[in-house]
Design a protein around this motif. Structure first.
Motif, mmCIF file in Angstrom:
data_model
loop_
_atom_site.group_PDB
_atom_site.id
_atom_site.type_symbol
_atom_site.label_atom_id
_atom_site.label_comp_id
_atom_site.label_asym_id
_atom_site.label_seq_id
_atom_site.Cartn_x
_atom_site.Cartn_y
_atom_site.Cartn_z
ATOM 1 N N VAL A 54 -12.450 3.415 53.606
ATOM 2 C CA VAL A 54 -12.223 4.806 53.186
ATOM 3 C C VAL A 54 -13.498 5.489 52.713
ATOM 4 C CG1 VAL A 54 -9.784 4.663 52.593
ATOM 5 C CG2 VAL A 54 -11.505 3.983 50.918
ATOM 6 N N ASP A 55 -14.472 4.710 52.244
ATOM 7 C CA ASP A 55 -15.697 5.352 51.763
ATOM 8 C C ASP A 55 -16.531 5.923 52.899
ATOM 9 O OD1 ASP A 55 -15.002 4.932 49.262
ATOM 10 O OD2 ASP A 55 -16.618 3.529 48.719
ATOM 11 N N ALA A 111 -15.074 7.478 55.429
ATOM 12 C CA ALA A 111 -14.404 8.708 55.879
ATOM 13 C C ALA A 111 -14.517 9.760 54.769
ATOM 14 C CB ALA A 111 -12.934 8.432 56.188
ATOM 15 N N ARG A 112 -15.613 10.510 54.824
ATOM 16 C CA ARG A 112 -15.813 11.498 53.765
ATOM 17 C C ARG A 112 -16.175 12.872 54.338
ATOM 18 N NH1 ARG A 112 -20.627 9.516 50.163
ATOM 19 N NH2 ARG A 112 -19.178 7.849 49.680
ATOM 20 N N GLU A 113 -15.558 13.213 55.464
ATOM 21 C CA GLU A 113 -15.843 14.527 56.052
ATOM 22 C C GLU A 113 -15.177 15.659 55.259
ATOM 23 O OE1 GLU A 113 -15.203 11.936 57.848
ATOM 24 O OE2 GLU A 113 -16.754 11.791 59.392
ATOM 25 N N GLY A 167 -15.230 14.411 48.958
ATOM 26 C CA GLY A 167 -14.719 13.863 50.201
ATOM 27 C C GLY A 167 -14.530 12.362 50.126
ATOM 28 N N VAL A 168 -14.947 11.719 49.020
ATOM 29 C CA VAL A 168 -14.768 10.271 48.877
ATOM 30 C C VAL A 168 -13.406 10.013 48.240
ATOM 31 C CG1 VAL A 168 -15.750 8.169 47.921
ATOM 32 C CG2 VAL A 168 -17.226 10.093 48.510
#
Lengths: 692, 122
Positions: free
Chosen positions: B114-115, B117-119, A669-670
């Motif tokens: 962005v790191d 946002a890891r859903e 997800g990263v």
């Protein structure tokens, strides 16, 4: 429906004319011939789709009318064929069924019917006896809730049987062959709520499949060797081949293999040793069905098929004698079982098996004419006997209740002559015909078969003759026993059943009377040489149809009059003597208890063996059915449950699941991780492209 | 006269732009900067395309008269330039969508890192 039929016929006519295959016969004969099988099919379609809405009477009338009309059409074609066609077979409109390549050659199969000498007999017997049995069924099945299903099946059966008998190629014959097997299955298990009856239907189907496999193998061998399955072309090529001794000896194994395979099919369908076991169980079906399918028509299909392919059989060496031996063995084997059976229909069933044995005996001896002759007379008198027994059962069921097996038990009958005189006297006629008492039909046909065995030059001729005479003696005895126990002496059942017993309605007795007349005059079409010279019309009529095998060809050159007289007197004495003895013994009061007492003394082992049908069913159960069941169980547990279900199906799902469990860890997800792997991948690809 | 833009120089420029772009996309976590870096990579590609188009234009014009070179003479020589125009158009659209996503992302989580946002994972 009518429109569909008309358009079908028109297109059929169109195809025939386009292919330039227009034979000399007029359109009326062609149309009539095409209609013979199509009318019962029409009846089937109407009854199958809309029968539920019809009243029992309408449904039965419709079915009877469709087969009756087919009978009329068959009569028209017969009339044309006999008086105008000069021996040229009438051919129907010919539609191509399918075309394919077979070993590099064109292989065409047509949907065509051909009407020749043999078809005259078959078509008239099927539609004629069929019509009578349909009419009878209107009375017999009047109170059954499945009447429309019954009549639909019955019409479908007639359609399939007519395809079998009239089809001009073996593929169409096989279609009919399977079709009658299906209808037989459906009608044996007609009262499917009763598990025993459903099982009997299943048994008939499975046993017949064994034979059908043989039939298919034989058919493929013929197609392979001759490149055609058209019966006329087969006959022609076989006739040419018979002159070419070198090629014949070289390919001997093919003809022997094909003939014996086809005979395996006949053994299944016509209930011969060792596949006869389904026929006695088939009596679970309604009695008219037993009369039509399991006595008059379907079971004779095997005899018909061998007769039809007589030219091919003439090419084989040891197959025909083998057929004669199987037939003779079946005749005496089944007759001996019939001696002690207690169910009226079972006696008749074993009698049918035994009489079919006679037909195969004749076929094996090369006396095809007499096989067909016996087929015809047997259709009359055995249908009569079955319908008579149905009339008795129908009458007793009023007292016992529907479907009660007591109503078929000979031990609980007796004295019914007073209650049902028409049934009684017609059945007496049928019984005399079956026993081979002179004047009646069975005498003429059976006597000719036994005489053929005596005159045969085959090594098996004399043994077969002895078996045939023995079976004839037993036949007369069990027939007399059946009739005496049913109609004479005192009634042995409960009082209220006697009160309720009555003569059957007109729809049932009229067919009985007609069949009784046929059982008397049916034999007169072929009066033997010694009685009236040149009166063997039936044999002369059929003589050109069959290819006589080499060992039977000298037959008729010598004067056999003395042998004929001797044989005839011998068999007449035996038939009348045994009939009289059986009748006398069993018509006295208490005959059964005396017989049982006697049986329990000295003859007990023989008696119980016969009563249990030589334990053949038990033997098959132990040797064939049980191992197959155990094997099936093993396959089910180890192959199906363990290997396929567990290893293949669930196993592959488990492996994929485990793999994806590992793989999903990649999805972090990263975004930057994805980008890193992406660019590393791109770099690796670039390097590979550059450095490779 | 020495040419100002020799192919070597232009390729070095393009390589530099590409490297900066890749570095920016990989190393930065700010979505706007990442989008800009992406654009730089596209520009690097465009530059190379124009260069090669120009280098081969003379070949196409001088070309042998055969079916193969006939096409090159009229179209092939300019393909790279036309392609560049195409890429610029598509890039504009892409930036539009990318910025729209960015705005939506900012609205929903008050951040464009962005790191964080890891859903999208199990």
């Amino acid at each position: 429906m009518g429109e569909l039929l008309t358009s079908f016929l028109l297109s059929a006519a169109d195809t025939a004319e386009k292919s330039g295959n227009v034979c000399e016969c007029p359109h009326m004969a062609k149309l009539a011939l095409t209609l013979v099988p199509l009318l019962p099919l029409l009846g089937f379609v109407i009854n199958a789709f809309w029968g539920k809405k019809l009243t029992p009477k309408a449904s039965g009338t419709l079915a009877s009318l469709s087969i009756g009309a087919a009978f009329v059409c068959a009569l028209i074609v017969t009339g044309h064929y006999v008086w105008y066609a000069n021996g040229v077979a009438v051919e129907s409109y010919n539609v191509s069924w399918f075309t394919s390549q077979l070993f590099g050659k064109e292989f065409d199969v047509n949907l065509g019917l051909r009407f020749d000498h043999l078809s005259v007999v078959m078509a008239l017997v099927i539609t004629g006896v069929g019509t009578l049995i349909h009419i009878y069924s209107v009375g017999y099945m009047a109170h059954d809730k499945g009447y429309w299903r019954y009549f639909a099946y019955l019409n479908l059966f007639c359609f399939a049987m007519l395809c079998l008998a009239l089809g001009d190629n073996l593929v169409l014959l096989f279609l009919g062959w399977e079709g009658v097997g299906l209808c037989s299955y459906l009608l044996i298990g007609f009262w499917y709520e009763d598990e025993e009856k459903a099982k009997a239907g299943k048994k008939a189907f499975v046993v017949n499949r064994i034979g059908d496999l043989g039939f298919l193998v034989g058919m493929m061998l013929l197609a392979w060797h001759f490149g055609t399955l058209d019966t006329a072309e087969l006959t022609k090529s076989a006739g040419e081949l018979a002159k070419n001794t070198a090629e014949l000896t070289q390919n001997q194994w093919v003809f022997n293999a094909a003939c014996i395979s086809l005979f395996v099919g006949a053994v299944g369908k016509s209930a011969q040793i060792p596949l006869y076991v389904w026929l006695p169980d088939a009596m679970a079906g309604p009695t008219p069905v037993s009369a039509l399918i399991h006595a008059a028509t379907m079971v004779t299909a095997g005899v018909y098929m061998v007769c039809r392919l007589s030219a091919v059989y003439a090419l084989s060496t040891w197959v025909l004698p083998a057929i004669a031996v199987v037939g003779a063995a079946t005749a005496i084997f089944a007759a001996s079982i019939g001696l002690v059976q207690r169910d009226i229909k079972k006696v008749l069933a074993y009698s049918t098996v035994s009489q079919l044995g006679y037909m195969f005996m004749a076929v094996g001896l090369g006396a095809y004419t007499f096989a067909v002759f016996h087929l015809m007379t047997h259709a009359f008198f055995k249908a009569l006997l079955f319908l008579g027994s149905g009339s008795v059962i129908h009458s007793l069921e009023h007292g016992y209740g529907h479907g009660n097996p007591d109503s078929q038990d000979l031990r609980l009958m007796g004295g019914l002559k007073e209650k049902m005189p028409v049934t009684c006297w017609t059945m007496v006629i049928g019984g005399l015909a079956l026993s081979g008492v002179p004047i009646f039909a069975g005498f003429f046909s059976k006597d000719e078969i036994i005489l053929s065995a005596w005159l045969s030059e085959l090594g098996v001729g004399k043994p077969v003759w002895i078996l045939g005479i023995g079976a004839a003696a037993m036949t007369a005895f069990y027939t007399a026993r059946l009739i005496a126990l049913t109609f004479f002496g005192k009634f042995r059942g409960p009082h209220h059943v006697w009160e309720h017993a009555h003569e059957s309605p007109r729809t049932m007795t009229v067919p009985l009377v007609i069949l009784a007349i046929m059982s008397v005059v049916g034999g007169l079409v072929n009066i033997p040489h010694n009685l009236a010279h040149g009166a063997d019309n039936f044999a002369q009529f059929l003589s050109g149809t069959f290819t006589t095998p080499s060992f039977a060809q000298s037959h008729g050159e010598h004067d056999h009059t003395s042998a004929e007289w001797g044989n005839m007197l011998f068999s007449v004495v035996i038939a009348i003597g045994m009939f009289y003895a059986g009748f006398k013994y069993y018509s006295r009061d208490g005959a059964l208890s005396r017989a049982d007492a006697k049986a329990s003394a000295g003859l007990k082992p023989v008696f119980t063996t016969l009563l249990n049908k030589y334990y053949v069913d038990e033997l098959y159960e132990k040797v064939i059915v049980r191992p197959i069941r155990i094997g099936a169980q093993l396959f089910f547990v180890f192959i199906d449950m363990l290997l396929i279900d567990l290893v293949f199906v669930n196993g592959s799902a488990f492996v994929m699941g485990a793999l994806s469990h590992l793989m999903r860890r990649v999805q972090t997800g990263v975004v930057s991780f994805y980008l890193y792997t992406f660019s590393i991948g791109a770099v690796i690809l670039l390097l590979v492209l550059l450095l490779w | 006269m020495e040419e100002l833009f020799t192919p070597t120089k232009v390729l070095i420029l393009s390589g530099a732009l590409m490297s900066i772009g890749v570095y920016g996309v990989l190393a930065r976590r700010n979505l706007i900067v990442m989008l800009m870096s992406l654009e730089m990579m596209l520009v690097a590609v465009n530059v190379v395309l124009v260069l090669f188009s120009r280098m081969h234009a003379s070949e196409g014009m001088a070309g042998h008269v055969s079916q193969h070179t006939y096409e090159a003479a009229f179209l092939g020589a300019h393909t790279g330039q036309i392609f560049t125009l195409m890429i610029m158009t598509v890039a504009a659209g892409e930036v539009g969508v990318g910025l729209a996503i960015l705005v939506a992302l900012y609205r929903s989580r008050n951040s464009i890192d962005v790191d964080q946002a890891r859903e999208l994972r199990l």
